[in-house]
Design a protein around this motif. Structure first.
Motif, PDB file in Angstrom:
ATOM      1  N   ASP A   3      74.408  30.098  19.629  1.00 22.05           N
ATOM      2  CA  ASP A   3      74.800  28.784  20.112  1.00 22.05           C
ATOM      3  C   ASP A   3      73.604  28.047  20.704  1.00 22.05           C
ATOM      4  O   ASP A   3      73.559  26.827  20.691  1.00 22.05           O
ATOM      5  N   SER A   4      72.650  28.788  21.228  1.00 23.90           N
ATOM      6  CA  SER A   4      71.453  28.150  21.788  1.00 23.90           C
ATOM      7  C   SER A   4      70.330  29.167  21.843  1.00 23.90           C
ATOM      8  O   SER A   4      70.564  30.371  21.793  1.00 23.90           O
ATOM      9  N   VAL A   5      69.136  28.652  21.930  1.00 27.87           N
ATOM     10  CA  VAL A   5      67.942  29.485  22.065  1.00 27.87           C
ATOM     11  C   VAL A   5      67.194  29.002  23.290  1.00 27.87           C
ATOM     12  O   VAL A   5      66.973  27.803  23.461  1.00 27.87           O
ATOM     13  N   LYS A   6      66.850  29.918  24.157  1.00 29.41           N
ATOM     14  CA  LYS A   6      66.116  29.583  25.380  1.00 29.41           C
ATOM     15  C   LYS A   6      64.626  29.690  25.088  1.00 29.41           C
ATOM     16  O   LYS A   6      64.168  30.702  24.563  1.00 29.41           O
ATOM     17  N   CYS A   7      63.873  28.642  25.404  1.00 36.47           N
ATOM     18  CA  CYS A   7      62.444  28.636  25.143  1.00 36.47           C
ATOM     19  C   CYS A   7      61.663  28.379  26.427  1.00 36.47           C
ATOM     20  O   CYS A   7      62.115  27.644  27.296  1.00 36.47           O
ATOM     21  N   GLU A   8      60.528  29.019  26.518  1.00 38.53           N
ATOM     22  CA  GLU A   8      59.609  28.794  27.623  1.00 38.53           C
ATOM     23  C   GLU A   8      58.269  28.398  27.033  1.00 38.53           C
ATOM     24  O   GLU A   8      57.922  28.816  25.928  1.00 38.53           O
ATOM     25  N   GLN A   9      57.510  27.608  27.758  1.00 36.13           N
ATOM     26  CA  GLN A   9      56.207  27.189  27.288  1.00 36.13           C
ATOM     27  C   GLN A   9      55.119  27.781  28.166  1.00 36.13           C
ATOM     28  O   GLN A   9      55.217  27.744  29.393  1.00 36.13           O
ATOM     29  N   LEU A  10      54.091  28.317  27.508  1.00 34.89           N
ATOM     30  CA  LEU A  10      52.930  28.858  28.208  1.00 34.89           C
ATOM     31  C   LEU A  10      51.705  28.155  27.643  1.00 34.89           C
ATOM     32  O   LEU A  10      51.518  28.106  26.430  1.00 34.89           O
ATOM     33  N   THR A  11      50.877  27.600  28.516  1.00 31.78           N
ATOM     34  CA  THR A  11      49.709  26.827  28.079  1.00 31.78           C
ATOM     35  C   THR A  11      48.452  27.430  28.691  1.00 31.78           C
ATOM     36  O   THR A  11      48.377  27.641  29.898  1.00 31.78           O
ATOM     37  N   GLN A  12      47.483  27.694  27.815  1.00 36.22           N
ATOM     38  CA  GLN A  12      46.214  28.232  28.267  1.00 36.22           C
ATOM     39  C   GLN A  12      45.106  27.546  27.484  1.00 36.22           C
ATOM     40  O   GLN A  12      45.375  26.911  26.456  1.00 36.22           O
ATOM     41  N   PRO A  13      43.855  27.631  27.944  1.00 33.44           N
ATOM     42  CA  PRO A  13      42.760  26.956  27.228  1.00 33.44           C
ATOM     43  C   PRO A  13      42.620  27.476  25.807  1.00 33.44           C
ATOM     44  O   PRO A  13      42.884  28.655  25.529  1.00 33.44           O
ATOM     45  N   ALA A  14      42.193  26.584  24.901  1.00 30.07           N
ATOM     46  CA  ALA A  14      41.986  26.994  23.513  1.00 30.07           C
ATOM     47  C   ALA A  14      40.842  28.003  23.416  1.00 30.07           C
ATOM     48  O   ALA A  14      40.888  28.933  22.612  1.00 30.07           O
ATOM     49  N   SER A  15      39.823  27.823  24.248  1.00 33.15           N
ATOM     50  CA  SER A  15      38.709  28.783  24.252  1.00 33.15           C
ATOM     51  C   SER A  15      37.976  28.718  25.586  1.00 33.15           C
ATOM     52  O   SER A  15      37.978  27.688  26.263  1.00 33.15           O
ATOM     53  N   VAL A  16      37.370  29.840  25.924  1.00 35.07           N
ATOM     54  CA  VAL A  16      36.549  29.950  27.131  1.00 35.07           C
ATOM     55  C   VAL A  16      35.312  30.739  26.730  1.00 35.07           C
ATOM     56  O   VAL A  16      35.422  31.788  26.086  1.00 35.07           O
ATOM     57  N   THR A  17      34.147  30.233  27.084  1.00 37.28           N
ATOM     58  CA  THR A  17      32.894  30.919  26.762  1.00 37.28           C
ATOM     59  C   THR A  17      32.157  31.256  28.045  1.00 37.28           C
ATOM     60  O   THR A  17      31.961  30.382  28.897  1.00 37.28           O
ATOM     61  N   VAL A  18      31.784  32.519  28.181  1.00 40.61           N
ATOM     62  CA  VAL A  18      30.995  32.941  29.338  1.00 40.61           C
ATOM     63  C   VAL A  18      29.839  33.819  28.853  1.00 40.61           C
ATOM     64  O   VAL A  18      29.909  34.425  27.779  1.00 40.61           O
ATOM     65  N   GLN A  19      28.810  33.880  29.637  1.00 39.25           N
ATOM     66  CA  GLN A  19      27.653  34.702  29.325  1.00 39.25           C
ATOM     67  C   GLN A  19      27.839  36.108  29.896  1.00 39.25           C
ATOM     68  O   GLN A  19      28.546  36.292  30.888  1.00 39.25           O
ATOM     69  N   PRO A  20      27.211  37.116  29.267  1.00 37.05           N
ATOM     70  CA  PRO A  20      27.312  38.474  29.800  1.00 37.05           C
ATOM     71  C   PRO A  20      26.910  38.534  31.268  1.00 37.05           C
ATOM     72  O   PRO A  20      25.953  37.876  31.686  1.00 37.05           O
ATOM     73  N   GLY A  21      27.693  39.272  32.038  1.00 38.40           N
ATOM     74  CA  GLY A  21      27.441  39.418  33.461  1.00 38.40           C
ATOM     75  C   GLY A  21      28.126  38.366  34.314  1.00 38.40           C
ATOM     76  O   GLY A  21      28.163  38.492  35.538  1.00 38.40           O
ATOM     77  N   GLY A  58      38.068  37.828  35.442  1.00 35.84           N
ATOM     78  CA  GLY A  58      37.254  38.966  35.014  1.00 35.84           C
ATOM     79  C   GLY A  58      35.891  38.883  35.660  1.00 35.84           C
ATOM     80  O   GLY A  58      35.377  37.783  35.882  1.00 35.84           O
ATOM     81  N   GLN A  59      35.332  40.016  35.970  1.00 32.50           N
ATOM     82  CA  GLN A  59      33.988  40.018  36.562  1.00 32.50           C
ATOM     83  C   GLN A  59      33.055  40.852  35.707  1.00 32.50           C
ATOM     84  O   GLN A  59      33.472  41.804  35.054  1.00 32.50           O
ATOM     85  N   ASN A  60      31.781  40.452  35.722  1.00 33.18           N
ATOM     86  CA  ASN A  60      30.747  41.166  34.968  1.00 33.18           C
ATOM     87  C   ASN A  60      31.169  41.394  33.515  1.00 33.18           C
ATOM     88  O   ASN A  60      31.085  42.502  33.000  1.00 33.18           O
ATOM     89  N   VAL A  61      31.637  40.320  32.855  1.00 28.92           N
ATOM     90  CA  VAL A  61      32.100  40.472  31.474  1.00 28.92           C
ATOM     91  C   VAL A  61      30.938  40.817  30.555  1.00 28.92           C
ATOM     92  O   VAL A  61      29.798  40.399  30.775  1.00 28.92           O
ATOM     93  N   GLN A  62      31.237  41.602  29.540  1.00 28.61           N
ATOM     94  CA  GLN A  62      30.247  42.085  28.586  1.00 28.61           C
ATOM     95  C   GLN A  62      30.693  41.728  27.170  1.00 28.61           C
ATOM     96  O   GLN A  62      31.845  41.357  26.953  1.00 28.61           O
ATOM     97  N   PRO A  63      29.796  41.844  26.192  1.00 21.43           N
ATOM     98  CA  PRO A  63      30.178  41.507  24.810  1.00 21.43           C
ATOM     99  C   PRO A  63      31.435  42.237  24.336  1.00 21.43           C
ATOM    100  O   PRO A  63      32.225  41.673  23.574  1.00 21.43           O
ATOM    101  N   GLU A  64      31.666  43.449  24.822  1.00 22.18           N
ATOM    102  CA  GLU A  64      32.854  44.202  24.409  1.00 22.18           C
ATOM    103  C   GLU A  64      34.152  43.610  24.973  1.00 22.18           C
ATOM    104  O   GLU A  64      35.243  44.001  24.559  1.00 22.18           O
ATOM    105  N   ASP A  65      34.034  42.662  25.895  1.00 21.04           N
ATOM    106  CA  ASP A  65      35.208  41.976  26.425  1.00 21.04           C
ATOM    107  C   ASP A  65      35.585  40.757  25.595  1.00 21.04           C
ATOM    108  O   ASP A  65      36.587  40.089  25.889  1.00 21.04           O
ATOM    109  N   SER A  66      34.800  40.466  24.557  1.00 24.98           N
ATOM    110  CA  SER A  66      35.128  39.357  23.665  1.00 24.98           C
ATOM    111  C   SER A  66      36.431  39.662  22.948  1.00 24.98           C
ATOM    112  O   SER A  66      36.589  40.737  22.348  1.00 24.98           O
ATOM    113  N   ALA A  67      37.372  38.729  23.020  1.00 25.72           N
ATOM    114  CA  ALA A  67      38.694  38.953  22.450  1.00 25.72           C
ATOM    115  C   ALA A  67      39.496  37.668  22.517  1.00 25.72           C
ATOM    116  O   ALA A  67      39.104  36.706  23.190  1.00 25.72           O
TER     117      ALA A  67
END
Length: 119
Positions: free
Chosen positions: A22-40, A101-110
């Motif tokens: 009879d109905s569908v319940k929907c929720e909206q979640l909004t986050q940035p399309a992308s975030v770029t940070v340097q290692p460390g 996140g702190q001290n992000v590294q290349p392996e945290d790319s996702a």
């Protein structure tokens, strides 16, 4: 910004004999399309949600390129192996959930996802 529409079927309106809703319940979640940070550096991703963060848990999940999904957190509870890397802040006045996140590294790319958990 990236919008995710989370839809689910409340048990009270689902009739298995008719295989219809009879109905569908929907929720909206909004986050940035992308975030770029340097290692460390520090990583901050904020998820704005349409529900009360006091009433429902929000999970953070990530998926490195070519790999499977990895659960990071449920509400403010962080996966043991990532406790030194990540923290989560909730703001009930603005219904935002922030992954830090702190001290992000290349392996945290996702690709990082926020998702509302079922009640």
């Amino acid at each position: 910004m990236s919008n995710t529409l989370l839809c689910y079927l409340p048990n009270s309106v689902y009739d298995k004999s008719k295989l219809a809703c009879d109905s569908v319940k929907c929720e909206q979640l909004t986050q940035p399309a992308s975030v770029t940070v340097q290692p460390g550096q520090r990583l901050t991703i904020t998820c704005q949600v349409s529900y009360s963060v006091s009433s429902y848990y929000t999970a953070w999940i990530r998926q490195p390129a070519g790999k499977g999904l990895e659960w990071i957190s449920s509400d403010t509870r962080i996966k043991d192996s990532l406790k030194n890397k990540f923290s989560v802040n909730l703001d009930s006045s603005s219904n935002t959930v922030t992954l830090n996140g702190q001290n992000v590294q290349p392996e945290d790319s996702a690709v990082y996802y926020c998702a509302r958990e079922t009640q």
